[in-house]
Design a protein around this motif. Sequence first.
Motif, mmCIF file in Angstrom:
data_model
loop_
_atom_site.group_PDB
_atom_site.id
_atom_site.type_symbol
_atom_site.label_atom_id
_atom_site.label_comp_id
_atom_site.label_asym_id
_atom_site.label_seq_id
_atom_site.Cartn_x
_atom_site.Cartn_y
_atom_site.Cartn_z
ATOM 1 N N ASN A 194 0.855 -1.148 -0.023
ATOM 2 C CA ASN A 194 -0.117 -0.045 0.166
ATOM 3 C C ASN A 194 0.893 1.231 0.181
ATOM 4 O O ASN A 194 0.481 2.263 -0.503
ATOM 5 C CB ASN A 194 -1.084 0.224 1.303
ATOM 6 C CG ASN A 194 -2.239 0.748 0.942
ATOM 7 O OD1 ASN A 194 -2.301 1.032 -0.122
ATOM 8 N ND2 ASN A 194 -2.823 1.410 1.913
ATOM 9 N N THR A 195 1.959 1.090 0.516
ATOM 10 C CA THR A 195 2.895 2.393 0.503
ATOM 11 C C THR A 195 4.035 2.512 -0.652
ATOM 12 O O THR A 195 4.068 3.425 -1.183
ATOM 13 C CB THR A 195 3.765 2.239 1.914
ATOM 14 O OG1 THR A 195 2.580 2.428 3.043
ATOM 15 C CG2 THR A 195 4.487 3.494 2.080
ATOM 16 N N LEU A 203 4.461 -13.467 2.414
ATOM 17 C CA LEU A 203 3.555 -13.681 3.457
ATOM 18 C C LEU A 203 2.750 -12.729 3.587
ATOM 19 O O LEU A 203 1.542 -13.324 4.014
ATOM 20 C CB LEU A 203 4.827 -12.987 4.692
ATOM 21 C CG LEU A 203 4.095 -12.950 6.257
ATOM 22 C CD1 LEU A 203 3.890 -14.174 6.772
ATOM 23 C CD2 LEU A 203 5.315 -12.305 7.069
ATOM 24 N N ARG A 204 2.524 -11.536 3.343
ATOM 25 C CA ARG A 204 1.530 -10.617 3.056
ATOM 26 C C ARG A 204 0.702 -10.698 1.942
ATOM 27 O O ARG A 204 -0.728 -10.996 2.029
ATOM 28 C CB ARG A 204 1.793 -9.181 3.275
ATOM 29 C CG ARG A 204 2.169 -8.888 4.665
ATOM 30 C CD ARG A 204 2.623 -7.342 4.849
ATOM 31 N NE ARG A 204 3.450 -6.852 4.003
ATOM 32 C CZ ARG A 204 3.453 -5.825 3.225
ATOM 33 N NH1 ARG A 204 2.237 -5.204 3.415
ATOM 34 N NH2 ARG A 204 4.583 -5.425 2.627
ATOM 35 N N PHE A 207 0.033 -15.624 1.997
ATOM 36 C CA PHE A 207 -0.400 -16.064 3.354
ATOM 37 C C PHE A 207 -1.592 -15.516 3.916
ATOM 38 O O PHE A 207 -2.563 -16.017 4.605
ATOM 39 C CB PHE A 207 0.538 -16.689 4.212
ATOM 40 C CG PHE A 207 1.694 -17.481 3.831
ATOM 41 C CD1 PHE A 207 1.089 -19.005 4.059
ATOM 42 C CD2 PHE A 207 2.796 -17.653 3.083
ATOM 43 C CE1 PHE A 207 1.870 -19.897 3.566
ATOM 44 C CE2 PHE A 207 3.468 -18.444 2.451
ATOM 45 C CZ PHE A 207 3.234 -19.771 2.856
ATOM 46 N N VAL A 208 -1.588 -14.082 4.253
ATOM 47 C CA VAL A 208 -2.329 -13.462 5.016
ATOM 48 C C VAL A 208 -3.621 -13.097 4.203
ATOM 49 O O VAL A 208 -4.720 -13.067 4.621
ATOM 50 C CB VAL A 208 -1.692 -11.914 5.262
ATOM 51 C CG1 VAL A 208 -2.688 -11.089 6.073
ATOM 52 C CG2 VAL A 208 -0.475 -12.174 6.306
ATOM 53 N N ARG A 209 -3.188 -12.838 2.699
ATOM 54 C CA ARG A 209 -4.631 -12.468 2.048
ATOM 55 C C ARG A 209 -5.337 -13.727 1.389
ATOM 56 O O ARG A 209 -6.537 -13.453 1.238
ATOM 57 C CB ARG A 209 -4.038 -11.744 0.408
ATOM 58 C CG ARG A 209 -3.262 -10.552 0.841
ATOM 59 C CD ARG A 209 -2.821 -9.665 -0.401
ATOM 60 N NE ARG A 209 -3.988 -9.106 -1.070
ATOM 61 C CZ ARG A 209 -4.731 -9.331 -2.011
ATOM 62 N NH1 ARG A 209 -4.596 -10.518 -2.466
ATOM 63 N NH2 ARG A 209 -5.774 -8.618 -2.426
ATOM 64 N N SER A 210 -4.656 -14.883 1.307
ATOM 65 C CA SER A 210 -5.466 -15.838 0.776
ATOM 66 C C SER A 210 -5.239 -17.343 1.583
ATOM 67 O O SER A 210 -6.216 -17.969 1.766
ATOM 68 C CB SER A 210 -4.816 -16.196 -0.733
ATOM 69 O OG SER A 210 -4.999 -15.089 -1.576
ATOM 70 N N PHE A 211 -4.129 -17.426 2.020
ATOM 71 C CA PHE A 211 -3.854 -18.636 2.583
ATOM 72 C C PHE A 211 -4.814 -19.067 4.008
ATOM 73 O O PHE A 211 -5.411 -20.006 4.135
ATOM 74 C CB PHE A 211 -2.591 -19.219 2.833
ATOM 75 C CG PHE A 211 -2.247 -20.482 3.712
ATOM 76 C CD1 PHE A 211 -2.221 -21.182 2.775
ATOM 77 C CD2 PHE A 211 -2.057 -20.631 4.761
ATOM 78 C CE1 PHE A 211 -1.792 -22.792 3.084
ATOM 79 C CE2 PHE A 211 -1.754 -21.926 5.319
ATOM 80 C CZ PHE A 211 -1.661 -23.010 4.343
ATOM 81 N N ARG A 248 -6.807 -4.903 3.519
ATOM 82 C CA ARG A 248 -6.727 -3.839 4.808
ATOM 83 C C ARG A 248 -5.986 -4.431 5.677
ATOM 84 O O ARG A 248 -5.038 -3.846 6.400
ATOM 85 C CB ARG A 248 -8.159 -3.480 5.505
ATOM 86 C CG ARG A 248 -8.703 -2.493 4.400
ATOM 87 C CD ARG A 248 -10.346 -2.113 4.970
ATOM 88 N NE ARG A 248 -11.048 -1.622 3.838
ATOM 89 C CZ ARG A 248 -11.163 -0.367 3.528
ATOM 90 N NH1 ARG A 248 -10.343 0.307 4.398
ATOM 91 N NH2 ARG A 248 -11.856 0.076 2.602
ATOM 92 N N ILE A 249 -6.208 -5.882 5.824
ATOM 93 C CA ILE A 249 -5.505 -6.743 7.017
ATOM 94 C C ILE A 249 -3.971 -6.707 6.451
ATOM 95 O O ILE A 249 -3.202 -6.693 7.289
ATOM 96 C CB ILE A 249 -5.935 -7.893 7.109
ATOM 97 C CG1 ILE A 249 -7.484 -7.969 7.865
ATOM 98 C CG2 ILE A 249 -5.273 -8.779 8.017
ATOM 99 C CD1 ILE A 249 -8.049 -9.194 7.792
ATOM 100 N N ALA A 250 -3.425 -7.234 5.360
ATOM 101 C CA ALA A 250 -2.165 -7.371 4.724
ATOM 102 C C ALA A 250 -1.448 -5.813 4.470
ATOM 103 O O ALA A 250 -0.352 -5.946 4.010
ATOM 104 C CB ALA A 250 -2.204 -8.130 3.526
#
Length: 259
Positions: A194-195, A203-204, A207-211, A248-250
């Motif tokens: 996002n930045t 990882l983001r 794993f965070v978005r899909s796994f 938003r989480i990742a």
Amino acid sequence: MQIYLARNNQQAGPYSLEQLNQMLSSQQVLLTDLVWHQGMTEWKALGELTQGQLKYEPVGQQIVNPTFNNTPFENNLDQNITTQKTPITPNNVQAAPVGKRISAKVTDLALFFLPQLMVMMYYMPDEAKKIAESGASMENQMKVVEILNESIPVSAHMAMLAFVFILLLVQSTMIKKSGQSIGKKLFNLQIVDNTTLLPPGSLRGFFVRSFLFIVLSQMVAFMPLLAIIFIVDLVMFFSKGNIALHDRIAKTRVIEISK
């Protein structure tokens, strides 16, 4: 010092030397990424400048603020980079259209679930079909799963596990390298930080978005929670910038890229 990066025909920056080295150490930036800053006559692979190290320490470079009137961005770009007069920033990237995002997500989910469903339907006995048709209660779901576990041969179970493992490995590798799953590659979309607007890594990005979603989907007891998460995610697709719950989480976003 203002440093610009490029990967897969996408330009990002400017970054300070400190930011670049932080991204290098966290592998958000790869040694194969191209880099340019004032004082350089052409884009070069970052690893060539760092001599394979995860830290860039420019020596003997006279650094001034880039003016963009006569820089490699307009005249001397590497042939693998698309000319762009305006650097990509969080304010001027094009958010992925909702339709394309949903299509890419459906494609990835179909690749994951359809082969498993086909195997289950092939081996599902009539008894399990009748139970499934009688209602989707938790008790019925557990009975169907129990019957399927007994009716599906061990070899089929192993084949499904191997397929899932290979598919997840392929998706994770693609997202780590380019920020694109199979579905997003088909629809010219890319997951970015996002930045920094660079691929966020496995990882983001995976794993965070899909796994985590995939793990939950394999747990029958979490089906009501899964439905709620899916609905919330879908609603957020239509928010400003089309930033969904898992984005938003990742701390990521999905952008549209040129072919």
